[in-house]
Design a protein around this motif. Sequence first.
Motif, PDB file in Angstrom:
ATOM      1  N   GLN A 145      47.968  52.708  45.239  1.00  0.00           N
ATOM      2  CA  GLN A 145      47.188  53.018  44.045  1.00  0.00           C
ATOM      3  C   GLN A 145      47.586  52.136  42.866  1.00  0.00           C
ATOM      4  O   GLN A 145      46.749  51.803  42.025  1.00  0.00           O
ATOM      5  N   THR A 146      48.845  51.755  42.792  1.00  0.00           N
ATOM      6  CA  THR A 146      49.272  50.837  41.745  1.00  0.00           C
ATOM      7  C   THR A 146      48.557  49.499  41.872  1.00  0.00           C
ATOM      8  O   THR A 146      48.056  48.940  40.885  1.00  0.00           O
ATOM      9  N   LEU A 147      48.473  48.993  43.091  1.00  0.00           N
ATOM     10  CA  LEU A 147      47.817  47.705  43.327  1.00  0.00           C
ATOM     11  C   LEU A 147      46.324  47.750  43.037  1.00  0.00           C
ATOM     12  O   LEU A 147      45.730  46.738  42.677  1.00  0.00           O
ATOM     13  N   SER A 148      45.710  48.924  43.195  1.00  0.00           N
ATOM     14  CA  SER A 148      44.248  49.008  43.077  1.00  0.00           C
ATOM     15  C   SER A 148      43.771  49.509  41.720  1.00  0.00           C
ATOM     16  O   SER A 148      42.572  49.722  41.542  1.00  0.00           O
ATOM     17  N   VAL A 149      44.675  49.683  40.762  1.00  0.00           N
ATOM     18  CA  VAL A 149      44.279  50.235  39.456  1.00  0.00           C
ATOM     19  C   VAL A 149      43.163  49.416  38.811  1.00  0.00           C
ATOM     20  O   VAL A 149      42.176  49.961  38.300  1.00  0.00           O
ATOM     21  N   GLY A 150      43.305  48.100  38.803  1.00  0.00           N
ATOM     22  CA  GLY A 150      42.293  47.270  38.159  1.00  0.00           C
ATOM     23  C   GLY A 150      40.934  47.423  38.785  1.00  0.00           C
ATOM     24  O   GLY A 150      39.917  47.589  38.090  1.00  0.00           O
ATOM     25  N   ARG A 151      40.879  47.404  40.124  1.00  0.00           N
ATOM     26  CA  ARG A 151      39.595  47.532  40.802  1.00  0.00           C
ATOM     27  C   ARG A 151      39.011  48.932  40.645  1.00  0.00           C
ATOM     28  O   ARG A 151      37.795  49.100  40.547  1.00  0.00           O
ATOM     29  N   MET A 152      39.870  49.945  40.605  1.00  0.00           N
ATOM     30  CA  MET A 152      39.372  51.299  40.379  1.00  0.00           C
ATOM     31  C   MET A 152      38.817  51.442  38.966  1.00  0.00           C
ATOM     32  O   MET A 152      37.787  52.100  38.762  1.00  0.00           O
ATOM     33  N   CYS A 153      39.466  50.841  37.979  1.00  0.00           N
ATOM     34  CA  CYS A 153      38.944  50.888  36.609  1.00  0.00           C
ATOM     35  C   CYS A 153      37.597  50.165  36.526  1.00  0.00           C
ATOM     36  O   CYS A 153      36.683  50.626  35.830  1.00  0.00           O
ATOM     37  N   ASP A 154      37.458  49.049  37.232  1.00  0.00           N
ATOM     38  CA  ASP A 154      36.168  48.351  37.265  1.00  0.00           C
ATOM     39  C   ASP A 154      35.086  49.256  37.834  1.00  0.00           C
ATOM     40  O   ASP A 154      33.951  49.294  37.328  1.00  0.00           O
ATOM     41  N   TYR A 155      35.423  49.958  38.886  1.00  0.00           N
ATOM     42  CA  TYR A 155      34.462  50.878  39.509  1.00  0.00           C
ATOM     43  C   TYR A 155      34.073  51.996  38.546  1.00  0.00           C
ATOM     44  O   TYR A 155      32.893  52.262  38.319  1.00  0.00           O
ATOM     45  N   LEU A 156      35.045  52.642  37.933  1.00  0.00           N
ATOM     46  CA  LEU A 156      34.772  53.749  37.021  1.00  0.00           C
ATOM     47  C   LEU A 156      34.031  53.283  35.770  1.00  0.00           C
ATOM     48  O   LEU A 156      33.214  54.035  35.206  1.00  0.00           O
ATOM     49  N   ASP A 157      34.295  52.054  35.319  1.00  0.00           N
ATOM     50  CA  ASP A 157      33.656  51.536  34.109  1.00  0.00           C
ATOM     51  C   ASP A 157      32.148  51.321  34.275  1.00  0.00           C
ATOM     52  O   ASP A 157      31.451  51.098  33.287  1.00  0.00           O
ATOM     53  N   ARG A 158      31.658  51.385  35.493  1.00  0.00           N
ATOM     54  CA  ARG A 158      30.214  51.236  35.702  1.00  0.00           C
ATOM     55  C   ARG A 158      29.446  52.437  35.161  1.00  0.00           C
ATOM     56  O   ARG A 158      28.233  52.356  34.967  1.00  0.00           O
TER      57      ARG A 158
END
Length: 323
Positions: free
Chosen positions: A297-310
Amino acid sequence: MEHPVTSDRPAASDAAIVFVADGDYAAFALHAAAQIAALHSARDFDICLCGTVPPAPLPDSLSHLGIRLCGIATGGRFDGLRLDEGRTDIVYLRLALPEAFARDYRRVLYLDADIFVERGDFAALLRADLHGHALAAVRDNSQWRTPNRRPEQFRRLGLPAAPYFNAGVMLMDLPAWRAAAITDRAVSLGEANRERMIRHDQNLLNAVLQGDWAELHPAWNWQYTRASNLLSEMVGPNLLHFIGPEKPWSHKGGRLPLRFHDAFARFTAAHFGRSPDAAGIAPSKNRDWLRKSLWKQTLSVGRMCDYLDRFDGDLDILGGAAR
């Protein structure tokens, strides 16, 4: 094709939240139904529990929930579709909902039984704009961080990559669904490709729609996995969905917070006189598993934020998943 419905009461609204479950899963579905009812003390939608035969009457202690019990006849319609060993055609029953409830409901929010409700305005969701689509759903967690990933079922069918949703939560516009003949198309595809299919109607619907669906905020189907469990505490999802074999009422590996098991245990003890087996249920001490979960989850924080920001909020529905 019509699917006759036997129910214990008539529809009281033009919208409903629908669970499909039998056996022990019916009790777990009722737990989620009770959670939703508690959030909407004066609701303007029905809550239904459906099976291929009418579910057993509810305990008196749950009668105040006003849940509609429905048996939906399949008439052998799904006999030609693939079934995993030990499964029955109830796994395809949600495909029958748009036709079975044609005279009752305009909108249906289908929910799996392995759902835990935290919050959410279900009345607003049931009346949200689907931008002309027959279905709104949440992406499968396999595409949360890698949205262009090609699902294995698409590869087997020779289909290109496309947005792929998890069918555990589906908001259906029933007239639009019937107009697009989605169930007929899904059944035809499943019969023609029985040997190439994996799993059940989730793959059929995704293959038929190929991204032609509206996208819900992941708060409405937060798929609880090793890659998302810690992030859920920060996002605050409306619905937690325990996909896969690890369920709060049965998992002994200690990888799910105890609060979920305890909630199910209290509910089944209070209303059904039994509790899930608590033997072996304990906080996880598997250090390797915990480290991997935290690191993933630490590694994927940026991509998860990109997803949620949609999304602008949990009731923001994106008009076309294929975009």
